[in-house]
Design an enzyme around this catalytic site. Structure first.
Site, PDB file in Angstrom:
ATOM      1  CE  LYS A  34      -4.335 -52.900  62.042  1.00 43.98           C
ATOM      2  NZ  LYS A  34      -4.169 -51.447  61.830  1.00 43.98           N
ATOM      3  CB  THR A  35      -9.961 -52.191  66.117  1.00 41.08           C
ATOM      4  OG1 THR A  35      -8.554 -52.240  66.383  1.00 41.08           O
ATOM      5  CG2 THR A  35     -10.723 -52.592  67.373  1.00 41.08           C
ATOM      6  CG  ASP A  58      -2.344 -52.449  67.848  1.00 42.90           C
ATOM      7  OD1 ASP A  58      -1.278 -52.058  68.365  1.00 42.90           O
ATOM      8  OD2 ASP A  58      -2.970 -51.797  66.998  1.00 42.90           O
TER       9      ASP A  58
END
Length: 359
Positions: A34-35, A58
């Site tokens: 995701k990052t 997060d």
């Protein structure tokens, strides 16, 4: 779908071309990339937008690792850019940090903690209030794993509901509210109107954000996954919840794909490729109206601005292997690999023979 040729092409160009977008969420199961995807989306948006802010919500922040630059809860300009900023915030921090030290802290903390989930929502609300005052054309959220993300998306509604409840309590009990402020340690020269003014101000911001989150012209959610069962399941759950929250989603990024066109010699990789094929087919059946982008599995991590920029090309055009199966180059490469293996085997055989002769 038997072959990759039958699968429709997919990119994120539709998001880059949607000039009205204000909020772009990137989320999915933990460990799917995701990052990396959110970082690349922010870079691509910075190429077409005046100013971009990427926020990590997060608790295990990875933005600093992705860009190889230290970020804090204050927007920081990303090295090599003039219009891309990044910040890392934790929506789980105690909301006392976000409230001013004007004597209302103890009262606000005790009062808000009486409503389930509103403590985190207050922190998130303060962050949104801060972001709203900043002049960024688009904001990208690098979110926590799915469960945390779904709760994060509920915060505006949770906070709106909680603040409405507080306001109704005030109207219902009237003067008792003033007595409670003094009981919780608020200075005598500080009245309920000051506290309620703060709540009203936040409520207005949250109502505005809540409306924006439900507007497909302003908000979209990009689901990131990998071609495995658990990730497929999480993505389906995420899409259903987003639909329930009335949040637009029409892009899926499937990461770590082993492409059939590549020359795969490893038995393990071949087995993984066959497994992935099954789930890739299911993704295209379930989400035939989504823009699905497939990204290749790489032998190395994508870290640093240069690596992110280099990998971003796969977000704009369909990935193609450097050597196609059945081509002259592919056959020559296979022959070369087999010759190398034959030489290694012959060398091992010679060593074994010499060992036996000495014995």
């Amino acid at each position: 779908m038997g072959s990759s040729d039958e699968m429709p092409e997919g990119t994120v160009k539709n998001i880059l071309e949607q000039d009205s977008l204000k909020w772009v969420f990137v989320g999915g199961k933990g460990g799917v990339g995701k990052t990396t995807c959110s970082s690349i989306m922010s870079i691509l948006l910075a190429n077409v937008r005046p100013s971009v802010l990427i926020i990590s919500t997060d608790p295990a922040h990875n933005l600093s690792d992705a860009f190889q630059q230290r970020f804090t809860k204050t927007p920081t300009l990303v090295s090599g850019f003039t219009n891309l900023y990044a910040m890392e915030v934790d929506p789980n921090v105690e909301n006392e940090e976000n409230l001013s030290s004007d004597g209302t802290d103890g009262f606000m903390s005790d009062l808000t903690n009486s409503i389930p989930g509103i403590d985190e929502a207050m922190s998130f609300g303060e962050m949104l209030k801060l972001v709203q005052t900043m002049d960024y054309s688009v904001i990208v959220f690098d979110t926590a794993p799915t469960g945390h993300t779904l709760r994060l998306l509920q915060f505006p509604a949770t906070l709106e509901k909680g603040l409405s409840k507080l306001m109704s309590l005030r109207n219902k009990f009237g003067g008792l509210f003033s007595q409670m402020t003094r009981m919780f340690g608020v200075e005598s020269d500080f009245g309920e109107d000051d506290i309620l003014g703060k709540l009203e101000g936040m409520k207005d911001v949250i109502e505005q954000v809540n409306r924006q989150f439900k507007d497909p012209d302003l908000t979209t959610f990009i689901c990131v996954c990998i071609p495995e069962f658990l990730s497929l399941y999480e993505t389906e759950r995420l899409v259903q919840e987003l639909t329930r929250f009335e949040i637009d989603t029409h892009n899926i990024i499937i990461n770590q794909v082993i492409f059939d066109e590549e020359v795969v010699e490893s038995k393990l990789l071949k087995a993984r490729m066959q497994m992935q094929r099954k789930y890739l087919d299911q993704f295209y059946v379930l989400y035939d109206d989504f823009n699905i982008t497939r990204l290749p599995l790489l032998p190395q991590e994508v870290c640093g601005v240069q690596a992110l920029q280099a990998f971003s090309k796969h977000f704009l055009t369909q990935y193609e292997a450097s050597i196609q199966r059945g081509s002259l180059e592919e056959v020559e490469q296979r022959v070369s690999i087999l010759k190398g293996k034959l030489q290694e085997a012959e060398s091992e055989l010679e060593i074994i023979k010499k060992g036996k002769q000495k014995a």
